[in-house]
Design an enzyme around this catalytic site. Structure first.
Site, PDB file in Angstrom:
ATOM      1  N   MET A 169       0.922  -1.214   0.070  1.00 37.32           N
ATOM      2  CA  MET A 169      -0.039   0.027  -0.084  1.00 37.32           C
ATOM      3  C   MET A 169       0.930   1.405  -0.072  1.00 37.32           C
ATOM      4  O   MET A 169       0.468   2.260  -0.270  1.00 37.32           O
ATOM      5  CB  MET A 169      -0.917  -0.013   1.133  1.00 37.32           C
ATOM      6  CG  MET A 169      -2.021  -0.956   1.266  1.00 37.32           C
ATOM      7  SD  MET A 169      -3.495  -0.510   0.150  1.00 37.32           S
ATOM      8  CE  MET A 169      -4.411  -1.975   0.302  1.00 37.32           C
ATOM      9  N   ASP A 232       1.320   3.870  -7.088  1.00 33.75           N
ATOM     10  CA  ASP A 232       0.214   3.044  -6.589  1.00 33.75           C
ATOM     11  C   ASP A 232       0.226   1.471  -7.310  1.00 33.75           C
ATOM     12  O   ASP A 232       0.094   1.594  -8.497  1.00 33.75           O
ATOM     13  CB  ASP A 232      -1.016   3.527  -6.695  1.00 33.75           C
ATOM     14  CG  ASP A 232      -2.197   2.976  -6.206  1.00 33.75           C
ATOM     15  OD1 ASP A 232      -2.381   1.946  -5.502  1.00 33.75           O
ATOM     16  OD2 ASP A 232      -3.217   3.700  -5.904  1.00 33.75           O
ATOM     17  N   GLY A 259       2.225   6.116  -2.696  1.00 36.57           N
ATOM     18  CA  GLY A 259       1.375   4.662  -3.187  1.00 36.57           C
ATOM     19  C   GLY A 259      -0.068   4.884  -3.024  1.00 36.57           C
ATOM     20  O   GLY A 259      -0.513   6.066  -3.418  1.00 36.57           O
ATOM     21  N   HIS A 260      -0.645   3.828  -2.583  1.00 34.21           N
ATOM     22  CA  HIS A 260      -2.319   3.821  -2.461  1.00 34.21           C
ATOM     23  C   HIS A 260      -2.841   4.894  -1.495  1.00 34.21           C
ATOM     24  O   HIS A 260      -4.040   5.105  -1.863  1.00 34.21           O
ATOM     25  CB  HIS A 260      -2.734   2.307  -2.135  1.00 34.21           C
ATOM     26  CG  HIS A 260      -4.181   2.101  -2.633  1.00 34.21           C
ATOM     27  ND1 HIS A 260      -4.579   2.391  -3.872  1.00 34.21           N
ATOM     28  CD2 HIS A 260      -5.171   1.675  -1.948  1.00 34.21           C
ATOM     29  CE1 HIS A 260      -6.039   1.992  -3.863  1.00 34.21           C
ATOM     30  NE2 HIS A 260      -6.237   1.573  -2.707  1.00 34.21           N
ATOM     31  N   TRP A 261      -2.181   4.891  -0.284  1.00 30.11           N
ATOM     32  CA  TRP A 261      -2.705   5.824   0.696  1.00 30.11           C
ATOM     33  C   TRP A 261      -2.219   7.205   0.611  1.00 30.11           C
ATOM     34  O   TRP A 261      -1.387   7.711   1.363  1.00 30.11           O
ATOM     35  CB  TRP A 261      -2.227   5.103   2.273  1.00 30.11           C
ATOM     36  CG  TRP A 261      -2.888   3.884   2.444  1.00 30.11           C
ATOM     37  CD1 TRP A 261      -4.197   3.448   1.956  1.00 30.11           C
ATOM     38  CD2 TRP A 261      -2.479   2.980   3.513  1.00 30.11           C
ATOM     39  NE1 TRP A 261      -4.594   2.201   2.555  1.00 30.11           N
ATOM     40  CE2 TRP A 261      -3.489   1.968   3.549  1.00 30.11           C
ATOM     41  CE3 TRP A 261      -1.344   2.846   4.127  1.00 30.11           C
ATOM     42  CZ2 TRP A 261      -3.338   0.635   4.207  1.00 30.11           C
ATOM     43  CZ3 TRP A 261      -1.318   1.832   4.931  1.00 30.11           C
ATOM     44  CH2 TRP A 261      -2.314   0.566   5.051  1.00 30.11           C
TER      45      TRP A 261
END
Length: 281
Positions: A169, A232, A259-261
């Protein structure tokens, strides 16, 4: 609604037609709903811990645990199409129109609500959504590395599996701590009924929600801010590029080394960008 805490982000429960939903609320002003992503141990608070108080300095911030996560009920007949629950919660709180800020699964809920209930969505902010506009052109087909690890960790939320998920993540691996993995593993294992529902129902319902949005995102009228981490590994940044190309009143913020967060890894920039966007539109 019953209070369950007395902190600045007091927890409450709302008894809705689709089940009992836990949420926290802070601040005053225009309503802003923060919609969390999926994964074992995810909650509204853990997904937005560095964002709630900064945003609450300017807005009325509402952070639910959606059905299937946190302290909320197992999803009922509506399954994991959360837009109905969201509208029920807005009605219960007396909110006619709110800014929706959604990460990953929460982004899908926000997009779906902006499509089906445009009058209830004043602004739309998404972070790391999956593709909701059809197949991506420049990204590999099939489940991403992050999605595969998310499903694996949801079926077996051991600290080791959750640690691998947290690592994928984040771009900054210093955020992927043993403590975070342990806490999310314990939170997931404490609600086995939520895990069982995810294992047997989530993927089917979620894919159905994605399919229902095909060809419809161009109808979104809310001012839209699309935020995506360039690195991501869960949802390719092309998904947000695709949305930016079809949503008429949209702009894209692409964050390198993220990344994703995005709301956690780049919290200060995220909080300032969202505050400016909501205030200026």
């Amino acid at each position: 609604m019953t209070a369950v805490g007395t902190t600045s982000t007091t927890g409450k429960f709302a008894d809705l037609a689709s089940g009992r939903v836990h949420y926290i609320e802070a601040g005053s002003g225009h309503p802003v709903v923060l919609l969390h992503g999926s994964g074992p141990g995810a909650t509204g608070l853990t997904n937005f811990s560095p964002n709630i108080e900064p945003l609450a300095e300017h807005f009325r911030v509402i952070v639910p645990d959606m059905p299937g996560w946190g302290q909320s009920d197992v999803p009922g007949a509506a399954g994991y199409d959360h837009r109905g629950t969201l509208i029920e919660l807005l009605d219960a709180l007396g909110v006619e129109s709110a800014a929706l800020v959604g990460n990953s699964m929460g982004a899908v809920t926000a997009i779906a609500t902006a499509v089906s209930h445009p009058q209830r969505v004043s602004h739309l902010v998404t972070m790391g959504p999956p593709s909701v506009g059809g197949p991506l052109i420049f990204s590999p087909s099939g489940p991403t590395e992050g999605i595969r690890l998310l499903v694996e960790a949801s079926f077996s939320p051991t600290p080791e599996n959750v640690k691998k998920l947290v690592q994928v993540m984040c771009f900054d691996q210093d955020l992927a701590t043993e403590e975070l993995a342990q806490k999310r593993s314990e939170a997931a294992l404490s609600r086995p009924e939520l895990l069982e529902s995810f294992r047997t129902r989530f993927l089917e319902y979620f894919q159905r929600t994605l399919a229902s949005l095909a060809g419809k995102t161009s109808t979104i009228v809310a001012p839209t801010l699309l935020i995506h981490g360039r690195d991501d590994r869960v949802s390719p940044m092309e998904a947000s590029l695709q949305l930016a190309s079809v949503i008429p009143d949209s702009r894209l913020l692409l964050l390198n080394r993220c990344g994703h967060w995005t709301q956690i890894e780049q919290a200060a920039e995220f909080n300032q960008s969202v505050t400016n966007f909501l205030s200026q539109h």
